[in-house]
Design a protein around this motif. Structure first.
Motif, PDB file in Angstrom:
ATOM      1  N   ARG A  96       0.820  -1.295   0.089  1.00 30.61           N
ATOM      2  CA  ARG A  96      -0.048  -0.122  -0.075  1.00 30.61           C
ATOM      3  C   ARG A  96       1.027   1.299  -0.109  1.00 30.61           C
ATOM      4  O   ARG A  96       0.284   2.322  -0.457  1.00 30.61           O
ATOM      5  N   GLU A  97       2.004   1.179   0.541  1.00 31.83           N
ATOM      6  CA  GLU A  97       2.690   2.475   0.629  1.00 31.83           C
ATOM      7  C   GLU A  97       3.905   2.151  -0.333  1.00 31.83           C
ATOM      8  O   GLU A  97       4.832   1.208  -0.502  1.00 31.83           O
ATOM      9  N   SER A 104      11.099  12.910   4.073  1.00 35.22           N
ATOM     10  CA  SER A 104       9.922  12.689   4.833  1.00 35.22           C
ATOM     11  C   SER A 104      10.170  11.999   6.065  1.00 35.22           C
ATOM     12  O   SER A 104      10.479  10.684   6.063  1.00 35.22           O
ATOM     13  N   PHE A 149       7.944  10.662   7.815  1.00 40.37           N
ATOM     14  CA  PHE A 149       6.834   9.841   8.083  1.00 40.37           C
ATOM     15  C   PHE A 149       6.803   8.549   6.836  1.00 40.37           C
ATOM     16  O   PHE A 149       6.137   7.861   7.025  1.00 40.37           O
ATOM     17  N   SER A 150       7.691   8.722   5.899  1.00 42.84           N
ATOM     18  CA  SER A 150       7.667   7.441   4.848  1.00 42.84           C
ATOM     19  C   SER A 150       8.848   6.785   5.093  1.00 42.84           C
ATOM     20  O   SER A 150       9.785   6.686   6.213  1.00 42.84           O
ATOM     21  N   ARG A 151       8.928   5.436   4.336  1.00 42.61           N
ATOM     22  CA  ARG A 151       9.941   4.549   4.362  1.00 42.61           C
ATOM     23  C   ARG A 151      11.163   4.966   3.801  1.00 42.61           C
ATOM     24  O   ARG A 151      11.040   5.942   2.852  1.00 42.61           O
ATOM     25  N   GLU A 177       0.443  -0.710   5.888  1.00 47.70           N
ATOM     26  CA  GLU A 177      -0.412   0.220   5.870  1.00 47.70           C
ATOM     27  C   GLU A 177      -0.211   1.265   4.793  1.00 47.70           C
ATOM     28  O   GLU A 177       0.921   1.337   4.484  1.00 47.70           O
ATOM     29  N   PRO A 178      -1.045   2.124   4.536  1.00 47.57           N
ATOM     30  CA  PRO A 178      -0.992   3.219   3.455  1.00 47.57           C
ATOM     31  C   PRO A 178      -0.111   4.359   3.812  1.00 47.57           C
ATOM     32  O   PRO A 178       0.378   4.935   2.967  1.00 47.57           O
ATOM     33  N   HIS A 179       0.079   4.717   5.235  1.00 49.46           N
ATOM     34  CA  HIS A 179       0.906   5.733   5.487  1.00 49.46           C
ATOM     35  C   HIS A 179       1.649   5.571   6.754  1.00 49.46           C
ATOM     36  O   HIS A 179       1.050   4.895   7.791  1.00 49.46           O
ATOM     37  N   ALA A 180       2.700   5.942   6.846  1.00 50.76           N
ATOM     38  CA  ALA A 180       3.557   6.126   8.115  1.00 50.76           C
ATOM     39  C   ALA A 180       3.839   4.601   8.716  1.00 50.76           C
ATOM     40  O   ALA A 180       3.622   4.531   9.933  1.00 50.76           O
ATOM     41  N   SER A 181       4.152   3.757   8.095  1.00 55.50           N
ATOM     42  CA  SER A 181       4.137   2.164   8.260  1.00 55.50           C
ATOM     43  C   SER A 181       5.692   1.779   8.887  1.00 55.50           C
ATOM     44  O   SER A 181       5.615   0.549   9.019  1.00 55.50           O
ATOM     45  N   ARG A 221      -5.537   3.445  13.247  1.00 50.78           N
ATOM     46  CA  ARG A 221      -4.842   2.537  12.411  1.00 50.78           C
ATOM     47  C   ARG A 221      -4.362   1.298  13.197  1.00 50.78           C
ATOM     48  O   ARG A 221      -3.787   0.529  12.660  1.00 50.78           O
TER      49      ARG A 221
END
Length: 617
Positions: free
Chosen positions: A151-152, A159, A161-163, A196-200, A298
């Motif tokens: 999803r991400e 960022s 919050f990103s990978r 998850e789609p965000h901040a995983s 989440r």
């Protein structure tokens, strides 16, 4: 934001009304099991389209089909097996039969247990743990940075919050660095899939309990990581999340039953108040909000009163220990879990792995709050949690008060003394994990205002106080920042990515201040590793006087004396007051510099600490 949260909760409820379309036999978990477990029973969770309409058959010597449970969702079966102790390891078909249709067959494996002595060996006071967020330490495999079916997408180094692309191979590539530093145990924040789609990237919203996140590697690579650590004399701590699961996991998107998670009329957070569990006068609603409220929109709150949920979680954790051979378990958000289930869980795990080390995350500045959750009913809880240890946030806060506060009756360094003085509340306080920071907290260097003397004093206390010390990645090279937001304390380790300006895994890549800090930590860490009195020795502390705090670690063979000067100026202090422990010893060796000091009086710099090994009489 509230509309989004409410929508998420509603979607979970609707998932029970219109069951998901899944493959005919989507999965069986645990995927395989072992012969010779102390508990001969295992409950398989079977997920597949209308699987409940099928009959289950198997035939293997020593394996008994005890029961097949149908639940609200016809896409699930819960299959109870009993595996006799003398069963021969091997594979056998489990058949799912339906009249007029082709049988569905799953080939189930029973394996022999691995009893090698360096597996599940426990993390003890001999160890120094090093906490790593896999996504932020080093990118060792560019091929697994992103996957189209997740999803991400992509990595975004700009960022927080990103990978970012850190992975297991990156950690494996730097095990020599950690061993040289003096690390004996590595704790990873969860490496399990978080699709998850965000901040995983943080790992605490699990979507597949039996799978390492593909962006970190594979199950096999995780096992190789553990084996490599063991071969190098290091241990591994696995981070477990009982309380909640990611909302994109299959058991949440297509729940077996409404009671799989705690359901509310609308999205409801936990009140995050431990007191609601501890308070003998607490209202039922406050206790329910604490235990059953969701941690985040989440993170679906698992209903641990549900016996199917209990089996699912406990078996998963036992599966990972046996599969990978990890040595310790850190339990996330411990106080938010159902107390009775967690006590049973601890007994079940210890029955299979007697040496396993377990410590729960309990974040509080109050020793009695921490002790409430530990085993032994030591403060009249009336209930034994069977939890051996906790994360000692009270000592962490007390260290910072000693470093930053002004000494007084209850303040400054006296607060550290009085915190340690309350160790009587624990069954065995030496099992507690002591620390200065972690992935959720402001970093140690920032907490002391980037004062190098205070930083070194903090490290000296961490390495010499009672308990199992834990460092956070990058503290040894003066990584800094405040947890506002927490992404600021989860920065990449410089040198872990292609194109990094400086490689701080090497002395050449660090500046003078960073090398000074690194060398100080390495000296202390390796001294601690090779000095048994700092593992198992008794502790004696003296009431602070004139801002000077002195404590000893001692046994029949050796004595280590630690002297902290909380004043803003250099102080020379006589030592006659400490004769009970110094006895007739005249000199001491400065552990950091190697110089010999006259013990009749000691000179300590401002906010500085001496770590001294007492010499001959």
């Amino acid at each position: 934001m509230k509309k989004v949260l409410f929508f998420t909760a509603c979607c979970l409820c609707m998932a029970m009304g219109s069951f998901a379309q899944v493959p005919a036999l989507e999965r069986v978990e645990p995927m395989f099991w072992w012969v010779g477990m102390q508990n001969p029973n295992v409950q398989l969770i079977v997920h597949g389209n209308d699987i409940a309409a099928r009959k289950v058959e198997l035939n293997y010597p020593g394996v008994k089909l005890v029961a097949v449970h149908k639940v609200e969702n016809p896409n699930y079966l819960f299959v109870d097996l009993r595996v006799s102790s003398g069963t021969t390891p091997g594979t056998f078909p489990i058949k799912f039969l339906k009249a007029g249709e082709k049988p569905l067959i799953y080939s189930y494996a029973l394996k022999a247990r691995d009893h090698s002595p360096n597996r599940a060996q426990g993390v003890t006071t001999k160890d120094l743990m090093y906490l790593i967020m896999p996504d932020r330490f080093a990118n060792g495999d560019l091929a697994n940075d992103s996957f189209n079916n997740m999803r991400e997408q992509g990595i975004h180094l700009d960022s927080m919050f990103s990978r970012h692309g850190g992975d297991l191979q990156g950690i494996i590539n730097h095990l020599d660095y950690l061993k040289d530093l003096g690390i004996t145990s590595i704790w990873l924040t969860p490496a399990i899939e978080n699709d998850e789609p965000h901040a995983s990237y943080h790992g605490y919203a699990v979507t597949d309990h039996y799978k390492i996140d593909a962006r970190y590697g594979t199950n096999a690579l995780y096992k190789q990581f553990v084996d490599k650590c063991h071969a190098m004399g290091m241990k591994v701590v696995m981070d477990l999340v009982h309380n909640h699961a990611g909302t994109e996991g299959y058991t949440i998107l297509d729940m077996p039953m409404k009671s799989w998670v705690h359901q509310w009329p609308q999205y409801t957070r936990s009140n995050f108040k431990y007191e609601a569990v501890m308070d003998p006068h607490a209202s039922a609603i406050d206790r329910k909000l604490m235990l059953d409220g969701w941690f985040d929109h989440r993170m679906a709150d698992m209903n641990q009163n549900n016996p199917y949920v209990q089996n699912f979680l406990t078996q998963n954790h036992i599966w990972w220990i046996e599969y990978a051979g990890v040595d310790g378990l850190r339990l996330d958000t411990y106080p938010y879990n159902d107390p009775a289930y967690m006590a049973k869980w601890a007994l079940d795990v210890k029955a299979e792995f007697p040496k396993m080390t377990i410590f729960g995350e309990v974040l509080t500045p109050l020793p009695y709050t921490q002790a409430y959750f530990t085993q032994g009913n030591t403060i009249n809880r009336g209930f034994d949690t069977h939890l051996p240890a906790i994360t000692d946030g009270a000592v962490k806060d007390a260290i910072y008060e000693a470093l930053n506060g002004h000494d007084g009756w209850d303040n400054g360094v006296t607060h550290l003394y009085t915190t340690i003085a309350q160790d009587f509340m624990y069954q065995d306080v030496t099992r507690n994990t002591i620390f200065l920071d972690n992935h959720d907290m402001s970093r140690a260097l920032s907490m002391v205002g980037e004062d190098i003397n205070k930083y070194k004093s903090a490290m000296a206390m961490l390495m010499t106080l009672r308990g199992v010390p834990q460092m956070y990645y990058g503290d040894e090279i003066l990584m800094k920042n405040y947890s506002n937001p927490d992404g600021l304390v989860r920065e990449d380790f410089p040198g872990g990515w292609n194109g990094d300006k400086n490689n701080k895994f090497t002395a050449d890549g660090r500046n003078d201040k960073e090398n000074d800090a690194f060398n100080y930590v390495r000296k202390l860490a390796n001294y601690r590793k090779n000095t048994p009195v700092l593992h198992n020795g008794k502790m004696m502390q003296y009431l602070p006087e004139y801002g000077i705090y002195v404590y000893f670690r001692y046994d029949a063979k050796k004595t280590v004396m630690v002297v902290y000067n909380s004043n803003d100026k250099e102080v020379t202090t006589p030592t006659a007051r400490y004769d009970e422990r110094i006895k007739d010893v005249k000199t001491a060796k400065n552990v950091i510099t190697g110089e010999s000091l006259d013990l009749s009086k000691l000179t300590v710099g401002p906010k500085s600490t001496l770590v001294l090994e007492l010499g001959d009489k």
